[in-house]
Structure formats: structure tokens, C-alpha cells
Scaffold this motif. Structure first.
Motif, short mmCIF file in Angstrom:
data_model
loop_
_atom_site.label_atom_id
_atom_site.label_comp_id
_atom_site.label_asym_id
_atom_site.label_seq_id
_atom_site.Cartn_x
_atom_site.Cartn_y
_atom_site.Cartn_z
N LEU B 186 -16.80 62.69 76.63
CA LEU B 186 -17.69 63.53 77.45
C LEU B 186 -17.02 63.70 78.80
O LEU B 186 -16.60 62.73 79.43
CB LEU B 186 -19.07 62.89 77.63
CG LEU B 186 -20.06 63.76 78.41
CD1 LEU B 186 -20.43 65.02 77.63
CD2 LEU B 186 -21.33 62.99 78.76
N ARG B 188 -17.09 66.11 82.61
CA ARG B 188 -17.99 66.90 83.44
C ARG B 188 -17.68 68.38 83.33
O ARG B 188 -18.52 69.23 83.53
CB ARG B 188 -17.89 66.47 84.90
CG ARG B 188 -18.34 65.04 85.13
CD ARG B 188 -18.08 64.68 86.57
NE ARG B 188 -16.73 65.10 86.94
CZ ARG B 188 -16.33 65.32 88.17
NH1 ARG B 188 -17.16 65.17 89.17
NH2 ARG B 188 -15.09 65.67 88.42
N LYS B 189 -16.43 68.68 83.10
CA LYS B 189 -15.99 70.07 82.96
C LYS B 189 -14.79 70.05 82.06
O LYS B 189 -14.12 69.02 81.92
CB LYS B 189 -15.62 70.65 84.33
CG LYS B 189 -14.57 69.79 85.02
CD LYS B 189 -14.12 70.34 86.35
CE LYS B 189 -13.29 69.33 87.11
NZ LYS B 189 -12.01 69.74 87.57
N ALA B 190 -14.48 71.19 81.45
CA ALA B 190 -13.33 71.26 80.56
C ALA B 190 -12.10 70.79 81.31
O ALA B 190 -11.86 71.19 82.44
CB ALA B 190 -13.14 72.68 80.08
N PHE B 193 -11.01 64.34 83.43
CA PHE B 193 -10.96 62.99 82.90
C PHE B 193 -12.32 62.68 82.28
O PHE B 193 -13.33 63.29 82.62
CB PHE B 193 -10.67 61.98 84.02
CG PHE B 193 -9.24 61.97 84.45
CD1 PHE B 193 -8.29 61.30 83.69
CD2 PHE B 193 -8.84 62.62 85.61
CE1 PHE B 193 -6.96 61.29 84.09
CE2 PHE B 193 -7.51 62.60 86.00
CZ PHE B 193 -6.56 61.94 85.25
N ARG B 262 -18.36 59.93 88.31
CA ARG B 262 -18.52 60.54 86.99
C ARG B 262 -19.75 60.03 86.26
O ARG B 262 -20.25 60.67 85.36
CB ARG B 262 -17.27 60.33 86.15
CG ARG B 262 -16.11 61.16 86.64
CD ARG B 262 -14.94 61.17 85.70
NE ARG B 262 -14.04 62.26 86.07
CZ ARG B 262 -13.28 62.27 87.15
NH1 ARG B 262 -13.28 61.23 87.95
NH2 ARG B 262 -12.53 63.31 87.43
N GLY B 263 -20.20 58.86 86.61
CA GLY B 263 -21.39 58.35 85.93
C GLY B 263 -21.61 56.87 86.21
O GLY B 263 -20.72 56.18 86.72
#
Lengths: 781, 294
Positions: B186, B188-190, B193, B262-263
Motif C-alpha cells: 500500500l 500513498r500515491k503511485a 515508498f 506514512r502511517g
């Protein structure tokens, strides 16, 4: 000649731009060119104790180093040019280089001028600055708290302005059955046009003339402001901004950096170039949005909306950028009742200084913020009273027969058929069918949702008298000059300054259509103050309604004059001549005719002109619109949420926009596409983030998530055409509609998908994790 | 985004490269695909005095199979592995991982050896190589040695390579039974990382039970990590819904993610569980009917 108005003529600017033949500012090469690099503060808030530039000055290839002390008194400060009235606005001095204090990470501290760009960059590392780090504040609400670090002595409590508008009255909402209260966060965004900011300045000491190539959306405004800052009279300052690679509002402002380049060129007597790198763009080019909005909506159980109120705190950053104060006030507060018949509305706005990059206009500028909170509130209201959100909209939308319509803030919406656009979009989306499928999908454990936005946009800025009344320190009319050359070819000079919107093509279509000549025979000249008498630039979806209208009027004046000459050539009265199919014909005797080409040639030869008619064939217009124009429409989005990961997938996106008469449907559609993507960028991915110390932690493309093509389905777009009644073309703006409508459309769709969980709000961007957390929180609750 | 000045060397043989590495020591950086190094230099996060460009060394390019082992040259580009159809059956993780790395431009330049040597815990090859049970071939002045991938990563941006060693190849044993793999990520954008990613490879025995299992986790610790408990729980089991459910829950237990932009760690752990479940279900589906047909 077939009409070209309304035709999808290919963008004439594309061949040069996509084959690398554009002339961007950074492409300018001059003999003896020097390069500038700017040392920027690594601290969000600090006192400068000492700057030692001696080592940098000794570095081979370094020509000069300037600090804030060096330029004191030698160049002006950076002005703020939008001062909303009755707002108590304070504009503390913004020095081009910090003199004794830095106020955000990226604030300019020193400038190195060197023989090449690498040397200039290397020398930055050799400048020693002694800082006394001060406590910083990055959040506007925190900045308003007692005891918060203070940025400017002139602004106690860090309040830059407090502006209030509206007719809200508690007695007006006595009958309300429900009150919806919700707080929304408009996150901070980084504009990120493909081309970074750049400036080249070339000073001629012999004549005192300065030429500056600039990444500008409004070269004449830059000339006006830079003239004051640099002390170069306006007639000796030329600004060139021909090819500009996008701006999204970020190339409206007058920045310290560009002014410094002018100062350095004048001081050193050699041309100087500066181009920001992407990291500088992230930290030193204006950001967009950044509000907290506390909203109240009063309504009745039957779906009637009685009133809407918002208290907004807008983060202005460390200084008030050029147009910044107008964005969260005029462009936001006046339109918060949107396309609905909401009789009472109020906006109470605080603009607050923080230790962050200054904010300013960002595509949509104020109107996306207003539309977002309103559309979100309408959905919450619909949910509260158990009515379909489309039904609530249908009930409250201004009806076609009510135009011109006065909103509670005093704006007069010029024309519209809001229900028509809604109906068309619902048909395209198959809304009723979707609701049925949604039930099935839910039973199968899938989370699908739909969001519907009905919006109106104040655009076509605007009547200059109103500009003055709302504190904009300029006019908002536009200039045009249409010159037919002896051979019949046409040059048009426009004060609009397109930088990606395709107006070299659409403007040519306007003229070709009126003159009945091939569109290839019309050249559009823009972005050069030496060639164009005056202009107010491109922003606020104004270029086609205002600049285009000026061109249409100037073209009419050319035809008027040509008609006089034609009548003389045909030996009839002017009233007996009509212009059709490129010919001036005698009414009732169409075989008696002269072509525009023949008339033009005679205009220049001037061998036999009618008495009182001067030679040559030019028309000029300075068009000041009598009103704004109000584009509107309906956007619908269908999404599916991944129950396990929180990922949002956009299944379909439908946009019906009404920007009046469409000159070039392909270009208009392109504007809608780009706008949708940019607006969804805010909804789902983008967001600038500062840590508590004021460090910008999203300072590169690695950390800041821009939208990518693969996220999007093919957009289904359509236009409805309700002409503006007050401009000669019947057009409205289309550059910002997508950005205004798409953000709430997508967020409402996600929240609709999550309605089994009862989720009311998720803060933007709706990252997978935030969606996942919302589902998890609801399950645990 | 302008790097510091540096010297540039472009050896054409491995011996020359190793000599230069030895000569310049920590002052030098090896330039393979440059897709991490050059951005770091442009941001002046990295400022090597010398760049040793190994793009001209032919011995480092391409792959070959010898005695049941695939040897992939260190300078093999991600895109080459993404499109290598001949490797898809026996080494399914290569293509399935490569297609998730960054974007096509980066895949055209970036190399498997460069990525592994850079040891970014967010890079995809580390997790995939754990799942595939790879060995890294390092060459130094004294010759070559094979480092099991489990011993290769030491810390973030740190490997067990000696200062004068260069990654020259990656070795992967060819599976003997039916094999299937998945790489799940997964972002965040194509092209980004991973928020979290997971490589899973499963090899069945003739009874349809798991003979070998590899599960590698990306961006969930200071180095790529192996889901040891989950792997152990798979061995000897058929890929039933029940097994998959149990195993998926074990995967996050060996993860060590942190909260970052990122999370959150909590979210990353749950993603690992979801990915493990999805990957194993897909693998089970793919391997259905393949047992006994070998």
C-alpha cells in the motif's frame, strides 16, 4: 468561413511547449549572466545575532553577498495589496531579507551572487549565521492563545485582521427544527506548478531601464509593485512572462526573491538569474488554504435551510502575502450561502500570523473553502432529517426564474439554471439506480457511496468599483488591442496573462469568429509589459469573461472602423453596410461587396479614406465588467471503500459545469479535468505538515503526496450553457470549478459509503489510515 | 537541488572497481542505478567525495541459472526483472515485486544490487528476498562470499558488507515443488515508498502441504523483517481458510513498525495481517490443482 466559436480547436501553444521550445524564464540566457542563491532560515522563529559572510565572499566565483542589513534602506519592503475594509488589518514590514529576526523555515537571510549556480549554492554553506532560537507557533488557533509566541509587535495576539460579514439574526432562526454544528479542517496545501518560480533581471545603467523575466500570472501588477520596491519608474521597468508553467495562484504574489534579483542586477550592473529548486518551492512559495471552520446550519425538518454561520481562523503564515487577506475574507465569506436560497448567513474570519510559510491564493482561493463547508453541512443536515441529500439540494437551490438573484451578502448572481445542471448530472450518473445498487452492495458487504455537490462560483473578477470597495489595491478591468495588419493578419495584445489555460487559442477563436478569418491568422500576445499597455492578469477565473470580453469589444471597434471605410469604398452610407462572411455588403444588394482584406489594405494605404477617419486598423478596449460572473454546476462521485485497508477507490466521476457559452469545449473540459484532479488531491492525498518546532516535514515530493493518474477513472463531463447576460461573450470562468466542486464531492461520497458506521467527518486528506481509523472507531464505539 | 562537487570514476572491470573502493574507503560511494543516491546528493544529505560508477562493468549485468540456482547480476535493472517472463514460473516474486517499485522511469535505471546495498527498509527488494530465501554475493579484495539475506541487513542504511566489498549478485534457489508468490503493497500515491508491504512465497510438497514458506515485511522495522512465527505455522499445513486466518494474525507479531508520516505502527501492523491473508488466499487459489502434477 465556418464559425470557430464553440469548436474544439487544438491548443496552439502545445506544439511549442511539448517539444521543449517554450521560453520559460529559466531558459533566458544573457551575456555575463550571474546566478543567485538564497540562504534560508532553518529555524521557524529566531533572532539573528550575527551573520558572517566573509568566507563566502572569498569563495572563488562569488561576486557578492547581501544580507538584510546590506539592503536596508536600499530597497523597499514587500507590500500587501489586498486590505479588506473594517478588518483592523495590520501589515507589519516584510523585508526581502530578514533584518534581525526570521519568522518561518525558508525566510530569506542572505543572497549569494556568483558566476554559476553551483558556486552560488556552495557559497550558501559558507555563510555563518548565529541564531537565537525563539519559541515558534505553527497552528493559528494556538497562535491566538494567551502566552503564544508573538510574531510581530504590530499584531498583538498574532491577529492580522478580523473581518465579519453577514445578516445573521438569532430571531431569524427561531423556527429552526435542527441545528447542525460541525468543525472542519482545511489543510494546508503546496501549489506545485511544474515550473518553479524564477526571475532574470537585466539593468541598463545607461538608460536606467530594467528588464525582468518573471514567472508571473500578472506582469503589470508585478511591474507596479516592483517599481515601488526597486525605485525604478514604471516606464523604465519591463516585465516579461510569456511562457509560465502553471501557477495555481502561487505566481500572483510579489515575492522577496524576485525583488532581490532586481536589486542585485541594479546594484551590480550585470544580469542576474534565480530559479528556485523544488525544496525552495515547498518552503518559500506561498501555500494555500489552512483554515479551521466552525460551522452552524439552521434548518427545518422539511429540508429548508434557514441560515448558515461560520467562524473561520485562517493561517496567514509569517507575513501577509500580496493578495492573501482577500482570500479567506472576500472570496470566502461572500459566497458561503452558495447556490442555495439561504436567507441568513454570516462569516466571522480571523487571519492569524504563525511561524509558517505565508499563504495566499490557491486554485479556487476561498471559494473551495466555502463550498466545502457548505456541501458538507448540507449532507449532514440531510442525514439529520432523514432526507436524501439530493432532495435537500433540489429544495434549496435558487430557481432559474429567480435570476438575477441577490444572496444575503449582497452579491448578485447573474444567471443560472441550477436545477437543470443537477438534473443533467443525476441522469448521467443514474443516481436513483445507484442508490438501489448501493443497497445491494451493502448487503454483500461492500462499502460504496455517492457524493453530490451543487456549487456556484464567484468568478470573472471583477468590477473595479467593487474591487475598491473590498480593499483590493488595484482595478480588475482588462485591456485589449486588436491590430489588423495590411495583409489581413491580426495581432491581439491582451492584459490577461495565461500560463497554461490555453487562451492563446480561445482568444484567437474569439477574434477569428468575429472577423470571419482563419484562426491561424490571429496571434495572441500576452505577458509583456512593453507590448501590452496595461493588464491585471490571470486569476480568479477572470481571463475569458474579462480579458476575452475586452478582446471582443476591441474587435467590434475594428469592424466598426472598417465598416466606415467599406461604406466609403462602396459609396453608400455606413448604415447600409453589413459585415458577413468576411465581406462588407450593401444591404439588399449583396453582390456589391468589399472584403475585409481589401478594406484593411485601404486603411493602411490611406489613399482614399472617408473624411475624419484616421489611417490604420486597430481597435482598443478597456473593459470593466459591470458584475462578477457566476459559474455553477453539479458534480457527482461514486466511490468504494476497502473495508480492510481504508483505501478509497473512485469508481465514477461526473461533472456538469455551466460556464455560460463555451468557446472551446476541449480546453474547457481540460480545465475541468485538471481542476477535479487538483481538488481530489486535497480530498485524498495532499497536505503540508509542520512539526511543533515549525519544521516543514513535507518538504519534498517524497513526503508530499501529489495525485497520480492511476487513481482516476475517465471523467464523464458535460456542459450546460446559460450565458452571462452582462458580458459581450456571455461567458463565465471555468478554470477553478473543478477544484471547487470535487473536494466536497469526494469526501461526501466516502462518508456516504461509511454511513453504515455513522461516521460524520474525517479530516482531509482522507488517507487509507484515516478512513480505516474512522471505521475502527465506529466499530469500537 | 545542486550536489557538492565530486570526483568521478568509471571502472570497466570488477577488479578495478574493488581497487577503487578500497582506495577511497568511506569517501566514495558506488553509483549503480543512482535512484536513491543522486536525490540524496542533490539534497546534500549525501556528499561523497568520489563516485565510483559501476554501470560500465559487464560482469554485473544479466542473470543465469546454474545447478538449480538463479544468479542475478547486481546491475540488473528492476524493469528487466519486471518483464523477465522466463523467470515468472520458478521465481514469481521477481516480477511481482519489481512492478511495485517506484515508477517506470526509476525501474528503468534502478538496480537490484544497488537497492539491496542501500538497505533502505522501505525498499521492496529486501522483503522479497527474505521471502525468496536469497543469498547476496559480495566481492572484496579477498574474493567472493555468499551472505544469507537474513544476515545481510544490519540496520537502516547499514549492511554486513565490509567497507571494501561490493554486491555483485543475488542467488535464489529454484523451487522443487509447486510454488506461488505475491507481493502486496500500500502506497500513498503511485510510485511511493510503501506504507507497508509484504512478500510471500509458498512451496508445496506432494501432499499439498506447505513445504517452504517465506514472508518478508517491508517498511515495518529498521530493516526488512521476516515473519518467522507465521512461516513456522505454515510449514506442514494445507492452505485452508483456517490456517490462513491463524497465520495472518501471526505476521504482525514479528513486525517492528514505527509511527511516521506514512502511517501509524498500529495501522501498518493491521495492513500486514490483511496482506498476508489476501496473499495466502490468492496463493492457495493459484496452487489449487497444481499438486501432484509436477
Amino acid at each position: 468561413m465556418a464559425t470557430v466559436f464553440g469548436k474544439a480547436v487544438k491548443r496552439r501553444e502545445d506544439p511549442r511547449l511539448i517539444t521543449g521550445h517554450g521560453q520559460y524564464t529559466d531558459d533566458v540566457r544573457l551575456p555575463g549572466l550571474l546566478y543567485a542563491a538564497i540562504l534560508r532560515s532553518p529555524h521557524a522563529h529566531a533572532r539573528i545575532r550575527k551573520i558572517d559572510t566573509s568566507q563566502a565572499l572569498r569563495h572563488p566565483g562569488v561576486v557578492a553577498v547581501f544580507t538584510g542589513q546590506d539592503i536596508q534602506g536600499k530597497m523597499g519592503t514587500i507590500p500587501t495589496a489586498w486590505l479588506p475594509p473594517d478588518s483592523g488589518i495590520v501589515t507589519p514590514p516584510h523585508h526581502a531579507l530578514a533584518v534581525d529576526r526570521v519568522r518561518y523555515v525558508g525566510d530569506g537571510v542572505a543572497m549569494v551572487i556568483a558566476e554559476d549556480r553551483y558556486t552560488a549554492r556552495d557559497a550558501l554553506d559558507l555563510i555563518q549565521v548565529e541564531y537565537e532560537v525563539l519559541p515558534a507557533v505553527v497552528d493559528q488557533e494556538a497562535a491566538m492563545q494567551e502566552g503564544a509566541p508573538q510574531l510581530h509587535d504590530e499584531a498583538p495576539g498574532n491577529v492580522a485582521f478580523h473581518w465579519k460579514v453577514g445578516n445573521f439574526d438569532p430571531s431569524a432562526v427561531q423556527d429552526a427544527d435542527v441545528v447542525i454544528r460541525q468543525r472542519f479542517r482545511q489543510q494546508r496545501l503546496v501549489p506545485n506548478p511544474m515550473e518553479p518560480r524564477s526571475a532574470v533581471a537585466d539593468y541598463n545603467p545607461a538608460t536606467g531601464e530594467m528588464t525582468m523575466w518573471l514567472t508571473s500570472q500578472n506582469p503589470h501588477i508585478h511591474r507596479f509593485l516592483l517599481s515601488g520596491i526597486l525605485g525604478i519608474p514604471e516606464h523604465k521597468l519591463r516585465i516579461i512572462a510569456t511562457d509560465v508553467g502553471g501557477g495555481f495562484g502561487s505566481k500572483i504574489p510579489c515575492y522577496p526573491d524576485e525583488a532581490l534579483v532586481g536589486f542585485a542586477a541594479k546594484t551590480l550592473g550585470r544580469p542576474v538569474k534565480w530559479t528556485e529548486d523544488r525544496r525552495e518551492h515547498f518552503m518559500a512559495t506561498t501555500h494555500g488554504r489552512d483554515h479551521y471552520d466552525d460551522v452552524e446550519l439552521y434548518g427545518k425538518k422539511d429540508g429548508t435551510i434557514l441560515a448558515i454561520r461560520v467562524r473561520a481562523t485562517a493561517n496567514m503564515g509569517a507575513y501577509l502575502s500580496t493578495a492573501a487577506p482577500g482570500v479567506p475574507t472576500i472570496l470566502f465569506g461572500l459566497i458561503i450561502s452558495g447556490p442555495y436560497q439561504i436567507p441568513y448567513a454570516e462569516a466571522d474570519v480571523y487571519g492569524v500570523f504563525t511561524n509558517t510559510t505565508p499563504t495566499d491564493a490557491y486554485r479556487g482561493a476561498g471559494r473551495p473553502e466555502a463550498t466545502y463547508l457548505l456541501e458538507r453541512m448540507v449532507d449532514l443536515f440531510a442525514r439529520e432529517i432523514g432526507m436524501d441529500p439530493v432532495e435537500v439540494r433540489r429544495k434549496n437551490l435558487v430557481r432559474a426564474e429567480q435570476f438575477p438573484y441577490n444572496n444575503p451578502m449582497g452579491l448578485t448572481y447573474d444567471s443560472g439554471d441550477y436545477h437543470g445542471a443537477l438534473h443533467k448530472a443525476l441522469e448521467m450518473a443514474g443516481y436513483a439506480e445507484f442508490r438501489r445498487q448501493q443497497e445491494e452492495a451493502r448487503r454483500a458487504g461492500r462499502l460504496v457511496g455517492v457524493g453530490v455537490t451543487t456549487y456556484v462560483e464567484i468568478c470573472g473578477l471583477g468590477p473595479s468599483q467593487v474591487a475598491g470597495a473590498v480593499g483590493f489595491q488595484g482595478g480588475l478591468w482588462e485591456s485589449a488591442q486588436v491590430r489588423i495588419h495590411p495583409t489581413g493578419k491580426v495581432t491581439v495584445f491582451t492584459g490577461s496573462s495565461p500560463h497554461g489555460q490555453g487562451e492563446e487559442t480561445t482568444f484567437a477563436q474569439i477574434v477569428a469568429d468575429r472577423l470571419h478569418i482563419p484562426v491561424e491568422d490571429v496571434e495572441i500576445v500576452h505577458g509583456d509589459t512593453a507590448r501590452i499597455s496595461m493588464g491585471w492578469g490571470t486569476y480568479g477565473s477572470r481571463s475569458t469573461p474579462v480579458g476575452g470580453s475586452a478582446i471582443a469589444l476591441a474587435t467590434e471597434r475594428v469592424i466598426e472602423k472598417a465598416k466606415k471605410i467599406a461604406a466609403h469604398m462602396l459609396e453608400v452610407g455606413e448604415a447600409d453596410v453589413e459585415f458577413e462572411e468576411g465581406q462588407f455588403r450593401v444591404k439588399g444588394a449583396p453582390s456589391r461587396q468589399v472584403s475585409l482584406g481589401d478594406v484593411t489594405l485601404q486603411a493602411y494605404l490611406a489613399w482614399n479614406l472617408p473624411p475624419g477617419v484616421e489611417p490604420a486598423l486597430e481597435g482598443q478596449a478597456f473593459y470593466d465588467p459591470s458584475n462578477f460572473t457566476y459559474s455553477f454546476g453539479t458534480h457527482i462521485c461514486q466511490v468504494e471503500v476497502d473495508r480492510d485497508t481504508g483505501e478509497v477507490k473512485i469508481l465514477r466521476y461526473i461533472a456538469v459545469d455551466d460556464c455560460g457559452r463555451v468557446i472551446n469545449p476541449m480546453i474547457a473540459e481540460g480545465q475541468v479535468h485538471g481542476g477535479i484532479v487538483q481538488g481530489i488531491g486535497q480530498a485524498l492525498w495532499e497536505g503540508a505538515h509542520y512539526d511543533e518546532q515549525g519544521q516543514l516535514v513535507t518538504g519534498t515530493f517524497m513526503d508530499y503526496a501529489m495525485p497520480r493518474a492511476h487513481f482516476f477513472p475517465t471523467f464523464e463531463t458535460a456542459f450546460q450553457e446559460t450565458p452571462s447576460p452582462h458580458n459581450p461573450l456571455g461567458v463565465k470562468g471555468i478554470g477553478e470549478t473543478g477544484t471547487i466542486a470535487s473536494t466536497p464531492t469526494v469526501v461526501n461520497a466516502v462518508l456516504d459509503a461509511l454511513s453504515p458506521y455513522g461516521v460524520r467527518d474525517i479530516e482531509m486528506p482522507l488517507t487509507p489510515e484515516r478512513v480505516w481509523r474512522a471505521m475502527k472507531g465506529a466499530q469500537e464505539a | 537541488m545542486f550536489p557538492n562537487a565530486f570526483e568521478y570514476e568509471a571502472p570497466t572491470s570488477l577488479d578495478d572497481a574493488i581497487r577503487l573502493i578500497r582506495e577511497h574507503g568511506y569517501d566514495a560511494k558506488v553509483l549503480a542505478g543512482g535512484q536513491s543516491l543522486l536525490p540524496m546528493m542533490k539534497l546534500r544529505i549525501a556528499a561523497p567525495a568520489v563516485l565510483i560508477d559501476i554501470n560500465g562493468i559487464d560482469e554485473l549485468k544479466g542473470w543465469r541459472e546454474v545447478d538449480g540456482t538463479l544468479r542475478i547480476g547486481a546491475m540488473t535493472r528492476h524493469a528487466e526483472l519486471e518483464h523477465a517472463r522466463e523467470l515468472a514460473d520458478s521465481f514469481p516474486l521477481l516480477s511481482r515485486t519489481a512492478r511495485w517499485i517506484a515508477d517506470p522511469l526509476i525501474r528503468n535505471r534502478g538496480t537490484i544490487g544497488g537497492s539491496l546495498a542501500h538497505a533502505d527498509p522501505g525498499a521492496d527488494w529486501g522483503a522479497a528476498m527474505l521471502a525468496a530465501g536469497a543469498r547476496i554475493e559480495a566481492r572484496g579484495p579477498e574474493g567472493s562470499r555468499l551472505i544469507p539475506v537474513d544476515e545481510f541487513f544490519v540496520d537502516t542504511f547499514a549492511t554486513s558488507l565490509n567497507e571494501d566489498e561490493l554486491v555483485v549478485a543475488v542467488h535464489i534457489d529454484k523451487p522443487t515443488g509447486p510454488v506461488a508468490a505475491r507481493y502486496m503493497k500500500l502506497e500513498r500515491k503511485a510510485g511511493d515508498f510503501a506504507i507497508a508491504a509484504l512478500g510471500v512465497q509458498v512451496e508445496l510438497d506432494s501432499n499439498g502441504r506447505v513445504a517452504k514458506a517465506g514472508i518478508g515485511m517491508c517498511a515495518c522495522g529498521p530493516i526488512p523483517l521476516r515473519a518467522t512465527k507465521a512461516e513456522a505455522a505454515l510449514i506442514g499445513q494445507p492452505l485452508t481458510d483456517e490456517t490462513i486466518k491463524t497465520v495472518s494474525r501471526l505476521v504482525p507479531e514479528d513486525a517492528d513498525p514505527t509511527d511516521d508520516l506514512r502511517g501509524s505502527a498500529e495501522y501498518k501492523r493491521d495492513l500486514l495481517r490483511v496482506f498476508a491473508s489476501r496473499a495466502l488466499h490468492e496463493i492457495a487459489e493459484e496452487l489449487k490443482g497444481k499438486v501432484g502434477g509436477q
